[in-house]
Design a protein around this motif. Structure first.
Motif, PDB file in Angstrom:
ATOM      1  N   LYS A   1       0.845  -1.194   0.000  1.00 47.65           N
ATOM      2  CA  LYS A   1       0.000   0.000   0.000  1.00 47.65           C
ATOM      3  C   LYS A   1       0.878   1.241   0.000  1.00 47.65           C
ATOM      4  CE  LYS A   1      -0.675  -0.497   4.991  1.00 47.65           C
ATOM      5  NZ  LYS A   1       0.335  -1.525   5.113  1.00 47.65           N
ATOM      6  N   THR A   2       0.264   2.389  -0.213  1.00 46.58           N
ATOM      7  CA  THR A   2       1.004   3.649  -0.256  1.00 46.58           C
ATOM      8  C   THR A   2       1.852   3.815   1.001  1.00 46.58           C
ATOM      9  OG1 THR A   2      -0.732   4.645  -1.590  1.00 46.58           O
ATOM     10  CG2 THR A   2       0.756   6.149  -0.444  1.00 46.58           C
ATOM     11  N   GLY A   3       3.122   4.162   0.809  1.00 44.02           N
ATOM     12  CA  GLY A   3       4.048   4.358   1.921  1.00 44.02           C
ATOM     13  C   GLY A   3       4.911   3.151   2.227  1.00 44.02           C
ATOM     14  N   ASP A   4       4.543   1.983   1.719  1.00 43.69           N
ATOM     15  CA  ASP A   4       5.310   0.772   2.005  1.00 43.69           C
ATOM     16  C   ASP A   4       6.643   0.761   1.257  1.00 43.69           C
ATOM     17  OD1 ASP A   4       3.339  -0.142   3.668  1.00 43.69           O
ATOM     18  OD2 ASP A   4       2.609  -1.707   2.310  1.00 43.69           O
ATOM     19  N   ALA A   5       7.612   0.060   1.841  1.00 39.44           N
ATOM     20  CA  ALA A   5       8.931  -0.099   1.233  1.00 39.44           C
ATOM     21  C   ALA A   5       8.976  -1.412   0.471  1.00 39.44           C
ATOM     22  CB  ALA A   5      10.016  -0.078   2.299  1.00 39.44           C
ATOM     23  N   VAL A   6       9.555  -1.391  -0.723  1.00 40.59           N
ATOM     24  CA  VAL A   6       9.726  -2.595  -1.534  1.00 40.59           C
ATOM     25  C   VAL A   6      11.179  -2.708  -1.967  1.00 40.59           C
ATOM     26  CG1 VAL A   6       7.345  -2.608  -2.371  1.00 40.59           C
ATOM     27  CG2 VAL A   6       9.100  -1.399  -3.682  1.00 40.59           C
ATOM     28  N   ASN A   7      11.605  -3.942  -2.215  1.00 41.15           N
ATOM     29  CA  ASN A   7      12.959  -4.194  -2.700  1.00 41.15           C
ATOM     30  C   ASN A   7      13.006  -4.019  -4.210  1.00 41.15           C
ATOM     31  OD1 ASN A   7      13.829  -4.894  -0.124  1.00 41.15           O
ATOM     32  ND2 ASN A   7      13.340  -7.050  -0.408  1.00 41.15           N
ATOM     33  N   ILE A   8      14.005  -3.286  -4.681  1.00 39.60           N
ATOM     34  CA  ILE A   8      14.166  -3.035  -6.102  1.00 39.60           C
ATOM     35  C   ILE A   8      15.515  -3.566  -6.579  1.00 39.60           C
ATOM     36  CG2 ILE A   8      14.310  -1.272  -7.920  1.00 39.60           C
ATOM     37  CD1 ILE A   8      11.556  -1.429  -6.634  1.00 39.60           C
ATOM     38  N   GLU A   9      15.474  -4.349  -7.652  1.00 33.58           N
ATOM     39  CA  GLU A   9      16.701  -4.702  -8.375  1.00 33.58           C
ATOM     40  C   GLU A   9      16.530  -4.174  -9.791  1.00 33.58           C
ATOM     41  OE1 GLU A   9      19.135  -8.455 -10.253  1.00 33.58           O
ATOM     42  OE2 GLU A   9      18.145  -8.797  -8.317  1.00 33.58           O
ATOM     43  N   PHE A  10      17.396  -3.257 -10.166  1.00 38.70           N
ATOM     44  CA  PHE A  10      17.346  -2.682 -11.504  1.00 38.70           C
ATOM     45  C   PHE A  10      17.958  -3.657 -12.502  1.00 38.70           C
ATOM     46  CE2 PHE A  10      17.069   0.811  -8.553  1.00 38.70           C
ATOM     47  CZ  PHE A  10      16.071   1.613  -9.105  1.00 38.70           C
ATOM     48  N   ASP A  11      17.623  -3.487 -13.760  1.00 35.38           N
ATOM     49  CA  ASP A  11      18.081  -4.379 -14.818  1.00 35.38           C
ATOM     50  C   ASP A  11      19.614  -4.383 -14.894  1.00 35.38           C
ATOM     51  OD1 ASP A  11      17.603  -6.059 -17.193  1.00 35.38           O
ATOM     52  OD2 ASP A  11      18.489  -4.359 -18.251  1.00 35.38           O
ATOM     53  N   ILE A  12      20.213  -5.569 -14.864  1.00 39.00           N
ATOM     54  CA  ILE A  12      21.667  -5.697 -14.823  1.00 39.00           C
ATOM     55  C   ILE A  12      22.325  -5.105 -16.073  1.00 39.00           C
ATOM     56  CG2 ILE A  12      21.603  -8.057 -15.743  1.00 39.00           C
ATOM     57  CD1 ILE A  12      24.172  -6.610 -13.239  1.00 39.00           C
ATOM     58  N   ILE A  13      21.699  -5.252 -17.223  1.00 41.45           N
ATOM     59  CA  ILE A  13      22.281  -4.693 -18.446  1.00 41.45           C
ATOM     60  C   ILE A  13      22.302  -3.171 -18.366  1.00 41.45           C
ATOM     61  CG2 ILE A  13      22.035  -4.490 -20.956  1.00 41.45           C
ATOM     62  CD1 ILE A  13      20.752  -7.336 -20.845  1.00 41.45           C
ATOM     63  N   GLY A  14      21.207  -2.588 -17.894  1.00 34.08           N
ATOM     64  CA  GLY A  14      21.139  -1.134 -17.728  1.00 34.08           C
ATOM     65  C   GLY A  14      22.176  -0.629 -16.739  1.00 34.08           C
ATOM     66  N   LYS A  15      22.422  -1.404 -15.684  1.00 34.71           N
ATOM     67  CA  LYS A  15      23.413  -0.981 -14.685  1.00 34.71           C
ATOM     68  C   LYS A  15      24.819  -0.965 -15.280  1.00 34.71           C
ATOM     69  CE  LYS A  15      21.991  -3.884 -11.409  1.00 34.71           C
ATOM     70  NZ  LYS A  15      21.866  -4.558 -10.093  1.00 34.71           N
ATOM     71  N   TYR A  16      25.152  -1.967 -16.093  1.00 35.93           N
ATOM     72  CA  TYR A  16      26.473  -1.996 -16.722  1.00 35.93           C
ATOM     73  C   TYR A  16      26.637  -0.854 -17.716  1.00 35.93           C
ATOM     74  CZ  TYR A  16      28.281  -6.294 -14.700  1.00 35.93           C
ATOM     75  OH  TYR A  16      28.781  -7.228 -13.822  1.00 35.93           O
ATOM     76  N   VAL A  17      25.600  -0.590 -18.511  1.00 34.92           N
ATOM     77  CA  VAL A  17      25.668   0.505 -19.471  1.00 34.92           C
ATOM     78  C   VAL A  17      25.855   1.839 -18.752  1.00 34.92           C
ATOM     79  CG1 VAL A  17      24.358   1.816 -21.186  1.00 34.92           C
ATOM     80  CG2 VAL A  17      24.362  -0.684 -21.264  1.00 34.92           C
ATOM     81  N   ALA A  18      25.081   2.059 -17.673  1.00 31.03           N
ATOM     82  CA  ALA A  18      25.200   3.307 -16.908  1.00 31.03           C
ATOM     83  C   ALA A  18      26.595   3.450 -16.318  1.00 31.03           C
ATOM     84  CB  ALA A  18      24.150   3.344 -15.802  1.00 31.03           C
ATOM     85  N   ARG A  19      27.175   2.356 -15.848  1.00 32.85           N
ATOM     86  CA  ARG A  19      28.522   2.373 -15.268  1.00 32.85           C
ATOM     87  C   ARG A  19      29.574   2.714 -16.319  1.00 32.85           C
ATOM     88  NH1 ARG A  19      31.894   3.544 -11.302  1.00 32.85           N
ATOM     89  NH2 ARG A  19      33.524   2.008 -10.979  1.00 32.85           N
ATOM     90  N   ILE A  20      29.459   2.102 -17.472  1.00 35.03           N
ATOM     91  CA  ILE A  20      30.417   2.373 -18.557  1.00 35.03           C
ATOM     92  C   ILE A  20      30.359   3.838 -18.969  1.00 35.03           C
ATOM     93  CG2 ILE A  20      30.912   1.905 -20.995  1.00 35.03           C
ATOM     94  CD1 ILE A  20      29.979  -1.027 -20.388  1.00 35.03           C
ATOM     95  N   LEU A  21      29.150   4.362 -19.122  1.00 40.82           N
ATOM     96  CA  LEU A  21      28.999   5.770 -19.532  1.00 40.82           C
ATOM     97  C   LEU A  21      29.541   6.709 -18.450  1.00 40.82           C
ATOM     98  CD1 LEU A  21      25.458   5.673 -21.160  1.00 40.82           C
ATOM     99  CD2 LEU A  21      27.687   5.841 -22.316  1.00 40.82           C
ATOM    100  N   ALA A  22      29.338   6.357 -17.188  1.00 38.48           N
ATOM    101  CA  ALA A  22      29.845   7.194 -16.092  1.00 38.48           C
ATOM    102  C   ALA A  22      31.367   7.214 -16.098  1.00 38.48           C
ATOM    103  CB  ALA A  22      29.320   6.683 -14.752  1.00 38.48           C
ATOM    104  N   LEU A  23      32.015   6.088 -16.398  1.00 38.51           N
ATOM    105  CA  LEU A  23      33.464   6.017 -16.434  1.00 38.51           C
ATOM    106  C   LEU A  23      34.054   6.797 -17.603  1.00 38.51           C
ATOM    107  CD1 LEU A  23      34.025   2.268 -15.502  1.00 38.51           C
ATOM    108  CD2 LEU A  23      34.524   4.256 -14.077  1.00 38.51           C
TER     109      LEU A  23
END
Length: 196
Positions: free
Chosen positions: A172-194
């Motif tokens: 419900k509104t206000g509750d905390a949930v666990n999030i795992e972002f897409d692994i491919i997106g995380k690698y792409v974001a890391r490469i671009l940041a570097l």
């Protein structure tokens, strides 16, 4: 590795603190099939089975896991999404999920949509995680498709089957949930940041 396709729901039967650790006892339809040292996704967090009793398995969440997930908020009677690891020759029905929760997000709204539901979640964008429309994201271990994507929030649409067979119905509104972002997106974001 997991796929984000929830196998069953478990029920928390006991919680035991041990210094910085939390031992979580869960009753489920698959508990009797598990083995000690097996990795199981619990609300998206990969945890190791440390003991077994009839119809119940126990896992231990260490301090780092408790800081990064919603597992510290569990109470006796709560329902937990469970998924066993994907066999090498199995189908990848969801998407590639590691069972490594990136952060906790907050539920901003739950909107009924004439037979389905749209959930909106806000997360901390300074961690360089991101979503894209029609991309994949994992919420409490469930592989979902992003409907709307903004810098600090995203929404997902939930079909009746997912609503009935996972713990989405409890969120419900206000509750905390666990999030795992897409692994491919995380690698792409890391490469671009570097490269910046």
């Amino acid at each position: 590795m997991f796929t984000g396709i929830i196998e069953t729901l478990g029920t928390v039967t006991d919680l035991r603190k041990d210094r910085g650790n939390l031992h979580i006892h869960i009753a489920s339809s698959i508990s009797d099939e598990l083995k000690i040292d097996q990795s199981i996704s619990h609300n998206g967090a990969c945890l190791t089975v440390v003991s077994l009793s009839p119809g119940v398995h126990t896992v231990t969440a260490i301090e780092e896991t408790l800081k990064r997930t919603n597992l510290a908020d569990l109470a006796i009677g709560d329902r937990v999404n469970l998924e066993r690891c994907t066999p090498v020759n199995g189908r990848l029905d969801g998407h590639i999920v590691q069972g490594h929760v990136d952060q906790v997000a907050q539920c901003l709204s739950v909107e009924p949509q004439n037979g389905s539901w749209v959930y909106t979640f806000r997360y901390k964008p300074e961690t360089n995680n991101l979503t894209v429309e029609k991309g994949s994201v994992t919420v409490n271990g469930i592989s979902l498709t992003v409907v709307d994507s903004l810098a600090d929030r995203f929404s997902v649409a939930i079909i009746p089957y997912t609503y009935e067979h996972t713990n989405m119905q409890q969120i419900k509104t206000g509750d905390a949930v666990n999030i795992e972002f897409d692994i491919i997106g995380k690698y792409v974001a890391r490469i671009l940041a570097l490269r910046s």
